[in-house]
Design a protein around this motif. Structure first.
Motif, short mmCIF file in Angstrom:
data_model
loop_
_atom_site.label_atom_id
_atom_site.label_comp_id
_atom_site.label_asym_id
_atom_site.label_seq_id
_atom_site.Cartn_x
_atom_site.Cartn_y
_atom_site.Cartn_z
N ASP A 80 0.83 -1.21 0.00
CA ASP A 80 0.00 0.00 0.00
C ASP A 80 0.87 1.26 0.00
O ASP A 80 1.95 1.28 0.58
CB ASP A 80 -0.90 0.04 1.24
CG ASP A 80 -1.92 -1.10 1.24
OD1 ASP A 80 -2.25 -1.59 0.13
OD2 ASP A 80 -2.38 -1.49 2.33
N ASN A 81 0.33 2.30 -0.62
CA ASN A 81 1.00 3.59 -0.51
C ASN A 81 0.83 4.14 0.90
O ASN A 81 -0.19 3.86 1.55
CB ASN A 81 0.39 4.59 -1.51
CG ASN A 81 0.79 4.22 -2.94
OD1 ASN A 81 1.90 3.76 -3.19
ND2 ASN A 81 -0.17 4.40 -3.86
N ARG A 99 -1.63 9.58 3.28
CA ARG A 99 -1.21 10.97 3.05
C ARG A 99 -1.92 11.89 4.06
O ARG A 99 -3.14 11.99 4.06
CB ARG A 99 -1.55 11.36 1.61
CG ARG A 99 -0.82 10.49 0.58
CD ARG A 99 -1.48 10.59 -0.78
NE ARG A 99 -2.90 10.22 -0.72
CZ ARG A 99 -3.75 10.32 -1.75
NH1 ARG A 99 -3.33 10.80 -2.91
NH2 ARG A 99 -5.01 9.96 -1.61
N ASN A 130 4.41 3.96 7.09
CA ASN A 130 3.11 3.87 6.42
C ASN A 130 2.36 5.20 6.34
O ASN A 130 1.17 5.23 6.10
CB ASN A 130 2.24 2.80 7.10
CG ASN A 130 1.94 3.17 8.56
OD1 ASN A 130 2.57 4.06 9.12
ND2 ASN A 130 0.99 2.46 9.15
N THR A 184 2.77 9.65 5.28
CA THR A 184 3.59 10.73 4.71
C THR A 184 2.82 12.04 4.81
O THR A 184 1.58 12.04 4.91
CB THR A 184 3.96 10.42 3.24
OG1 THR A 184 4.88 11.40 2.77
CG2 THR A 184 2.72 10.43 2.34
N SER A 230 1.38 15.17 3.10
CA SER A 230 1.09 15.57 1.72
C SER A 230 0.66 17.02 1.60
O SER A 230 0.70 17.60 0.52
CB SER A 230 0.02 14.65 1.11
OG SER A 230 -1.22 14.83 1.78
N ASP A 283 -5.56 14.62 -2.62
CA ASP A 283 -4.32 13.93 -2.26
C ASP A 283 -4.10 13.89 -0.74
O ASP A 283 -2.99 13.65 -0.28
CB ASP A 283 -3.12 14.60 -2.95
CG ASP A 283 -3.19 14.42 -4.47
OD1 ASP A 283 -3.74 13.38 -4.90
OD2 ASP A 283 -2.74 15.32 -5.20
N ASN A 296 -7.94 0.92 2.00
CA ASN A 296 -7.46 -0.08 1.04
C ASN A 296 -8.21 -1.40 1.11
O ASN A 296 -8.15 -2.18 0.17
CB ASN A 296 -5.96 -0.35 1.26
CG ASN A 296 -5.14 0.93 1.13
OD1 ASN A 296 -5.38 1.73 0.21
ND2 ASN A 296 -4.21 1.15 2.04
#
Lengths: 351, 351
Positions: free
Chosen positions: B4-5, B8, B30, B32, B34, B74, B312
């Protein structure tokens, strides 16, 4: 002072606590055991064997009654490890025989009883001390020094142990006729002293028992909490004492300028070293105080020193210990009164 | 899951706490950063410089308003380090934009406000967590394991720090219009959580503020204590929270079978290792829990994991954190109500 003879202590009864205290007297250079009184529960022979097995001096006199010991001219002071319900009678008698007194806690069943002891001690000029040992651990003086500087705002202290079934059925501390104050007069005594110590021995203005006290069928407190409030100073303390919870012996005293934490304040986990923690400005320090002698010996030495001042130098008895015991007893009574009175606050002014 | 990304996260405002949290996000594999939204108090340029100096990813979008950030496709989740008085508005808006929410404590000014957030989260299926980091320190799970076995009888927890004059005049935590719950919503939040943690997240039956709360001229609590009573279980807890006393972060949880003590429960003195003490049957053990990541990173990782489950894998949001925050807020409110109502007990049943 070093030329003085050791203070001669007479012990009333052969209980387990006498074992501990007789060891402490043997460790104290300024005190000695001179006499032991049996009670109806033990014979002269048993008392002799008790004295021998606990290394009493060979010339220790065995008395067959408390009265006889109190009349013994070779006894300067007595230790009374007897049920609280008997304190007023025997402490008053001892004082009138001119014997200095080391008395177990709780010092009486209530403060009006204790006031009879106070009066007898004062009239007869005898030294009094209650047998609460932690006050004499050198650690206590050390952390009190920090507390003085920390501008204390709140204190929490607890002393609990998980008594077994036998204790909860048969120990004198859960019997109405004997030590009728239960956990409050036993473990609670220490927590109350801790709250007083942290507040410069000032009595709080009000005392309120906390919800949830546990009493046995005879109405004896097995577990309770209480709140002390010094009001205009904005200072509070909470205490928790119990026979029903795991061994815990905590003081946390939080001030504007620092915090003192003690995790084994009643009986240090190690006899030769006692620790406490302070924190100030985010800096945590652990302090270790070396103790050459166990705290009960420190107590005996201080008691014998004070008795010596009276006996050998004609000093007046030091009234601090009477006053401290009285304040502690007053707070024990107030917590009990609040419990009995549906947790209403008890106002102490004038008591 | 490892494919998985990262989740954000968008940050609302450039406060000091964002510095700490952005570091935590950077440490979390896991998650970040954004996006960052400026407020009227900082320009786009200042926000860019803030992002750079705190090692935000170079492609972090800078939004000139909260609205704009909330509309950014995003952004999966938002962190809202804004005054409590703004929580209900922005958390509800975020939920309606489908953004998962990490919200600072106190989660609202009162529980009825928080219930609007609960509803918005539930209707929109977004994950919620309050940003109380100590819950995510691996130590907390470890000592909770002991607590479960110890049959807890009483808990005492305190969190205080001595705020300086500037804080006491100007910090949002002492202003009626901003974080209007003062020390109770701030340090008290943690102590209340500790009481809940020690009692299996059960709400007490009654809450009573203790005497001696200190309020400023605007009526904001600077210092107070409270008692929680679970009644039929005979369990009690006392808390103490203050901006006016030395840094102290204690939990003492005493049970029939053991005691847990934590001396730095809010923020461990060391980032890589956190300790606590247990005692059972007179045996004292110190437990050290190694922590590879600071507790705020553990929190972000868990938050992002839960968000990832929703995003997800179509999982339902984990309702535990909403429920825990609501209970904590309810107790904050109850303590305040008791303070406002002359320290009368507040009965929680039905709330």
């Amino acid at each position: 002072m070093s030329g003085d003879n050791p203070i001669r202590i007479g012990l009333l009864s052969c209980t387990n606590i006498v074992r501990k205290l007789s060891r402490a007297i043997n460790l104290s250079p300024n005190a000695t055991i001179s006499a032991l009184a049996t009670t109806t529960t033990s014979s002269i022979e048993e008392a002799k064997s008790f004295a021998e097995s606990n290394n009493f001096p060979p010339n220790t006199k065995i008395h067959s009654s408390y009265e006889s010991l109190l009349e013994d001219p070779d006894v300067d002071a007595v230790y009374l490890p007897i049920p609280a319900s008997l304190h007023v009678e025997w402490a008053v008698r001892a004082a009138w025989q001119g014997k200095h007194i080391l008395l177990d806690k709780p010092v009486a069943l209530n403060v009006s009883e204790f006031d009879q002891i106070v009066e007898a001690c004062e009239v007869n000029g005898v030294q009094f001390m209650d047998g609460t040992q932690w006050m004499h651990n050198p650690r206590t003086a050390k952390f009190m020094d920090f507390i003085k500087d920390f501008e204390i705002k709140t204190v929490h202290s607890c002393f609990s142990f998980a008594a077994n079934e036998n204790f909860l059925k048969h120990d004198i501390r859960v019997k109405a006729g004997l030590d009728g104050l239960g956990a409050l007069g036993d473990t609670g005594w220490y927590t109350i002293q801790a709250a007083l110590v942290a507040n410069n021995f000032e009595l709080p203005k009000t005392v309120t028992a906390l919800p949830g006290p546990v009493l046995n069928d005879a109405g004896i407190v097995l577990s309770c909490g209480a709140l002390f409030d010094w009001e205009e100073d904005g200072i509070t303390a909470t205490i928790y004492c119990s026979f029903l919870a795991n061994l815990t012996m905590e003081i946390t005293a939080i001030g504007a300028k620092g915090t003192v934490s003690v995790h084994d304040f009643v009986i240090p986990y190690r006899e030769t070293e006692a620790a406490f923690t302070t924190s100030t400005r985010g800096c945590l320090s652990e302090h270790k105080v070396m103790t050459e002698l166990p705290q009960e010996a420190c107590m005996v030495i201080e008691f014998a020193r004070l008795v010596g001042e009276v006996k050998n130098r004609g000093a007046k008895p030091d009234g601090f210990w009477l006053s401290f015991s009285r304040k502690t007893q007053l707070l024990v009574d107030a917590v009990k009164e609040s419990i009995d009175n549906n947790l209403e606050p008890v106002i102490l002014s004038g008591r």
